[in-house]
Design a protein around this motif. Structure first.
Motif, PDB file in Angstrom:
ATOM      1  N   TYR A   4       0.827  -1.198   0.000  1.00 38.94           N
ATOM      2  CA  TYR A   4       0.000   0.000   0.000  1.00 38.94           C
ATOM      3  C   TYR A   4       0.870   1.262   0.000  1.00 38.94           C
ATOM      4  O   TYR A   4       0.579   2.227  -0.695  1.00 38.94           O
ATOM      5  CB  TYR A   4      -0.941   0.016   1.198  1.00 38.94           C
ATOM      6  CG  TYR A   4      -1.932  -1.125   1.197  1.00 38.94           C
ATOM      7  CD1 TYR A   4      -2.691  -1.414   0.072  1.00 38.94           C
ATOM      8  CD2 TYR A   4      -2.089  -1.919   2.317  1.00 38.94           C
ATOM      9  CE1 TYR A   4      -3.588  -2.460   0.065  1.00 38.94           C
ATOM     10  CE2 TYR A   4      -2.992  -2.964   2.322  1.00 38.94           C
ATOM     11  CZ  TYR A   4      -3.736  -3.234   1.187  1.00 38.94           C
ATOM     12  OH  TYR A   4      -4.631  -4.275   1.176  1.00 38.94           O
ATOM     13  N   LEU A   5       1.920   1.225   0.791  1.00 41.41           N
ATOM     14  CA  LEU A   5       2.831   2.376   0.811  1.00 41.41           C
ATOM     15  C   LEU A   5       3.510   2.559  -0.540  1.00 41.41           C
ATOM     16  O   LEU A   5       3.699   3.694  -0.992  1.00 41.41           O
ATOM     17  CB  LEU A   5       3.870   2.201   1.924  1.00 41.41           C
ATOM     18  CG  LEU A   5       3.333   2.258   3.342  1.00 41.41           C
ATOM     19  CD1 LEU A   5       4.437   1.971   4.349  1.00 41.41           C
ATOM     20  CD2 LEU A   5       2.678   3.593   3.624  1.00 41.41           C
ATOM     21  N   LEU A   6       3.860   1.449  -1.185  1.00 44.77           N
ATOM     22  CA  LEU A   6       4.457   1.535  -2.518  1.00 44.77           C
ATOM     23  C   LEU A   6       3.472   2.132  -3.516  1.00 44.77           C
ATOM     24  O   LEU A   6       3.829   2.984  -4.331  1.00 44.77           O
ATOM     25  CB  LEU A   6       4.929   0.150  -2.985  1.00 44.77           C
ATOM     26  CG  LEU A   6       5.567   0.110  -4.365  1.00 44.77           C
ATOM     27  CD1 LEU A   6       6.838   0.964  -4.398  1.00 44.77           C
ATOM     28  CD2 LEU A   6       5.880  -1.327  -4.763  1.00 44.77           C
ATOM     29  N   ARG A   7       2.221   1.702  -3.451  1.00 37.08           N
ATOM     30  CA  ARG A   7       1.197   2.262  -4.347  1.00 37.08           C
ATOM     31  C   ARG A   7       1.010   3.753  -4.115  1.00 37.08           C
ATOM     32  O   ARG A   7       0.859   4.526  -5.056  1.00 37.08           O
ATOM     33  CB  ARG A   7      -0.136   1.553  -4.154  1.00 37.08           C
ATOM     34  CG  ARG A   7      -0.187   0.214  -4.810  1.00 37.08           C
ATOM     35  CD  ARG A   7      -1.615  -0.267  -4.827  1.00 37.08           C
ATOM     36  NE  ARG A   7      -1.629  -1.672  -4.458  1.00 37.08           N
ATOM     37  CZ  ARG A   7      -2.686  -2.298  -4.008  1.00 37.08           C
ATOM     38  NH1 ARG A   7      -3.809  -1.658  -3.833  1.00 37.08           N
ATOM     39  NH2 ARG A   7      -2.626  -3.577  -3.713  1.00 37.08           N
ATOM     40  N   LEU A   8       1.005   4.168  -2.845  1.00 39.79           N
ATOM     41  CA  LEU A   8       0.856   5.595  -2.546  1.00 39.79           C
ATOM     42  C   LEU A   8       2.059   6.386  -3.041  1.00 39.79           C
ATOM     43  O   LEU A   8       1.909   7.509  -3.555  1.00 39.79           O
ATOM     44  CB  LEU A   8       0.643   5.804  -1.047  1.00 39.79           C
ATOM     45  CG  LEU A   8      -0.688   5.305  -0.502  1.00 39.79           C
ATOM     46  CD1 LEU A   8      -0.719   5.419   1.014  1.00 39.79           C
ATOM     47  CD2 LEU A   8      -1.844   6.067  -1.123  1.00 39.79           C
ATOM     48  N   LEU A   9       3.240   5.812  -2.929  1.00 39.63           N
ATOM     49  CA  LEU A   9       4.438   6.480  -3.442  1.00 39.63           C
ATOM     50  C   LEU A   9       4.373   6.615  -4.956  1.00 39.63           C
ATOM     51  O   LEU A   9       4.672   7.680  -5.511  1.00 39.63           O
ATOM     52  CB  LEU A   9       5.688   5.709  -3.021  1.00 39.63           C
ATOM     53  CG  LEU A   9       7.012   6.276  -3.512  1.00 39.63           C
ATOM     54  CD1 LEU A   9       7.262   7.657  -2.904  1.00 39.63           C
ATOM     55  CD2 LEU A   9       8.149   5.335  -3.180  1.00 39.63           C
ATOM     56  N   GLY A 106      -4.780   7.876 -10.192  1.00 37.80           N
ATOM     57  CA  GLY A 106      -4.691   7.521  -8.776  1.00 37.80           C
ATOM     58  C   GLY A 106      -5.611   6.371  -8.413  1.00 37.80           C
ATOM     59  O   GLY A 106      -5.245   5.492  -7.619  1.00 37.80           O
ATOM     60  N   MET A 107      -6.810   6.349  -8.988  1.00 41.98           N
ATOM     61  CA  MET A 107      -7.739   5.252  -8.725  1.00 41.98           C
ATOM     62  C   MET A 107      -7.186   3.930  -9.248  1.00 41.98           C
ATOM     63  O   MET A 107      -7.285   2.899  -8.584  1.00 41.98           O
ATOM     64  CB  MET A 107      -9.097   5.545  -9.373  1.00 41.98           C
ATOM     65  CG  MET A 107      -9.867   6.649  -8.690  1.00 41.98           C
ATOM     66  SD  MET A 107     -11.324   7.191  -9.592  1.00 41.98           S
ATOM     67  CE  MET A 107     -12.284   5.703  -9.708  1.00 41.98           C
ATOM     68  N   LEU A 108      -6.590   3.962 -10.437  1.00 46.23           N
ATOM     69  CA  LEU A 108      -6.003   2.744 -10.998  1.00 46.23           C
ATOM     70  C   LEU A 108      -4.853   2.239 -10.138  1.00 46.23           C
ATOM     71  O   LEU A 108      -4.737   1.042  -9.880  1.00 46.23           O
ATOM     72  CB  LEU A 108      -5.489   3.000 -12.419  1.00 46.23           C
ATOM     73  CG  LEU A 108      -6.518   3.045 -13.527  1.00 46.23           C
ATOM     74  CD1 LEU A 108      -5.862   3.462 -14.836  1.00 46.23           C
ATOM     75  CD2 LEU A 108      -7.189   1.711 -13.684  1.00 46.23           C
ATOM     76  N   ASN A 114      -3.288  -6.108  -8.834  1.00 51.53           N
ATOM     77  CA  ASN A 114      -2.146  -6.737  -9.490  1.00 51.53           C
ATOM     78  C   ASN A 114      -1.380  -5.637 -10.229  1.00 51.53           C
ATOM     79  O   ASN A 114      -1.873  -4.528 -10.399  1.00 51.53           O
ATOM     80  CB  ASN A 114      -2.575  -7.874 -10.435  1.00 51.53           C
ATOM     81  CG  ASN A 114      -3.565  -7.409 -11.481  1.00 51.53           C
ATOM     82  OD1 ASN A 114      -3.601  -6.244 -11.845  1.00 51.53           O
ATOM     83  ND2 ASN A 114      -4.376  -8.318 -11.962  1.00 51.53           N
ATOM     84  N   SER A 115      -0.210  -5.938 -10.648  1.00 48.22           N
ATOM     85  CA  SER A 115       0.658  -4.907 -11.211  1.00 48.22           C
ATOM     86  C   SER A 115       0.188  -4.398 -12.567  1.00 48.22           C
ATOM     87  O   SER A 115       0.654  -3.362 -13.025  1.00 48.22           O
ATOM     88  CB  SER A 115       2.090  -5.424 -11.314  1.00 48.22           C
ATOM     89  OG  SER A 115       2.135  -6.555 -12.168  1.00 48.22           O
ATOM     90  N   VAL A 116      -0.734  -5.081 -13.211  1.00 47.05           N
ATOM     91  CA  VAL A 116      -1.209  -4.653 -14.533  1.00 47.05           C
ATOM     92  C   VAL A 116      -1.863  -3.282 -14.448  1.00 47.05           C
ATOM     93  O   VAL A 116      -1.652  -2.430 -15.311  1.00 47.05           O
ATOM     94  CB  VAL A 116      -2.177  -5.700 -15.123  1.00 47.05           C
ATOM     95  CG1 VAL A 116      -2.786  -5.218 -16.415  1.00 47.05           C
ATOM     96  CG2 VAL A 116      -1.457  -7.015 -15.331  1.00 47.05           C
ATOM     97  N   TRP A 117      -2.636  -3.023 -13.405  1.00 47.94           N
ATOM     98  CA  TRP A 117      -3.322  -1.740 -13.278  1.00 47.94           C
ATOM     99  C   TRP A 117      -2.318  -0.619 -13.052  1.00 47.94           C
ATOM    100  O   TRP A 117      -2.455   0.466 -13.594  1.00 47.94           O
ATOM    101  CB  TRP A 117      -4.307  -1.790 -12.123  1.00 47.94           C
ATOM    102  CG  TRP A 117      -5.473  -2.696 -12.365  1.00 47.94           C
ATOM    103  CD1 TRP A 117      -5.430  -3.989 -12.806  1.00 47.94           C
ATOM    104  CD2 TRP A 117      -6.832  -2.382 -12.190  1.00 47.94           C
ATOM    105  NE1 TRP A 117      -6.696  -4.489 -12.892  1.00 47.94           N
ATOM    106  CE2 TRP A 117      -7.580  -3.521 -12.518  1.00 47.94           C
ATOM    107  CE3 TRP A 117      -7.491  -1.245 -11.768  1.00 47.94           C
ATOM    108  CZ2 TRP A 117      -8.956  -3.554 -12.443  1.00 47.94           C
ATOM    109  CZ3 TRP A 117      -8.872  -1.287 -11.688  1.00 47.94           C
ATOM    110  CH2 TRP A 117      -9.588  -2.419 -12.037  1.00 47.94           C
ATOM    111  N   VAL A 118      -1.314  -0.888 -12.239  1.00 48.32           N
ATOM    112  CA  VAL A 118      -0.297   0.127 -11.947  1.00 48.32           C
ATOM    113  C   VAL A 118       0.525   0.413 -13.195  1.00 48.32           C
ATOM    114  O   VAL A 118       0.781   1.576 -13.526  1.00 48.32           O
ATOM    115  CB  VAL A 118       0.602  -0.328 -10.778  1.00 48.32           C
ATOM    116  CG1 VAL A 118       1.721   0.663 -10.533  1.00 48.32           C
ATOM    117  CG2 VAL A 118      -0.224  -0.515  -9.520  1.00 48.32           C
TER     118      VAL A 118
END
Length: 143
Positions: A4-9, A106-108, A114-118
């Motif tokens: 989660y922290l990685l996604r926020l970063l 940001g929503m994605l 999974n990493s596909v969205w990011v």
């Protein structure tokens, strides 16, 4: 917790990059606003999904309802950015659209189970950056 922290970063970096690129084309925009919107959208998406995951129960509601309100909020903010000048030119339309797109990125990233969205969000950010530097000529309607 680390994911989660990685996604926020990643969301903060994507928002900041979108803001910096937008700011390079138009001095009116603020890079921090783009960063905050992308980060906030990711945080809402993470928390909407996390509520159900933390209770360890099946989805009895719709976890997409909370992130859906991001679109409504950006519609409200974007409307406030669009104005018609004294010489009947519409200004702020691209800023409103860029902020809306930043929220979707940001929503994605936040919902990226999974990493596909990011990776998709990062790819679309690159498309956004490229589209800002494609020269478009506006036509004068009076001629």
């Amino acid at each position: 917790m680390g994911q989660y922290l990685l996604r926020l970063l990643i969301a903060a970096v994507v928002g900041l990059v979108m803001g910096l690129v937008s700011n390079a084309k138009d001095d009116v925009r603020s890079s921090r606003v783009f960063c905050f919107i992308c980060l906030g959208a990711a945080l809402i998406s993470i928390s909407a999904i996390g509520i159900y995951a933390s209770m360890n129960i099946p989805y009895v509601g719709d976890p997409g309802r909370l992130p859906a309100q991001i679109i409504s909020a950006l519609g409200f903010l974007g409307t406030g950015m669009i104005m018609v000048t004294e010489d009947n030119n519409v200004r702020g339309m691209s800023t409103a659209a860029a902020l809306w797109l930043t929220a979707i990125m940001g929503m994605l990233i936040g919902a990226g189970t999974n990493s596909v969205w990011v990776i998709g969000a990062i790819f679309f950010t690159l498309i956004y950056i490229i589209s800002l530097f494609i020269p478009f000529r506006s036509r004068n309607r009076d001629q």
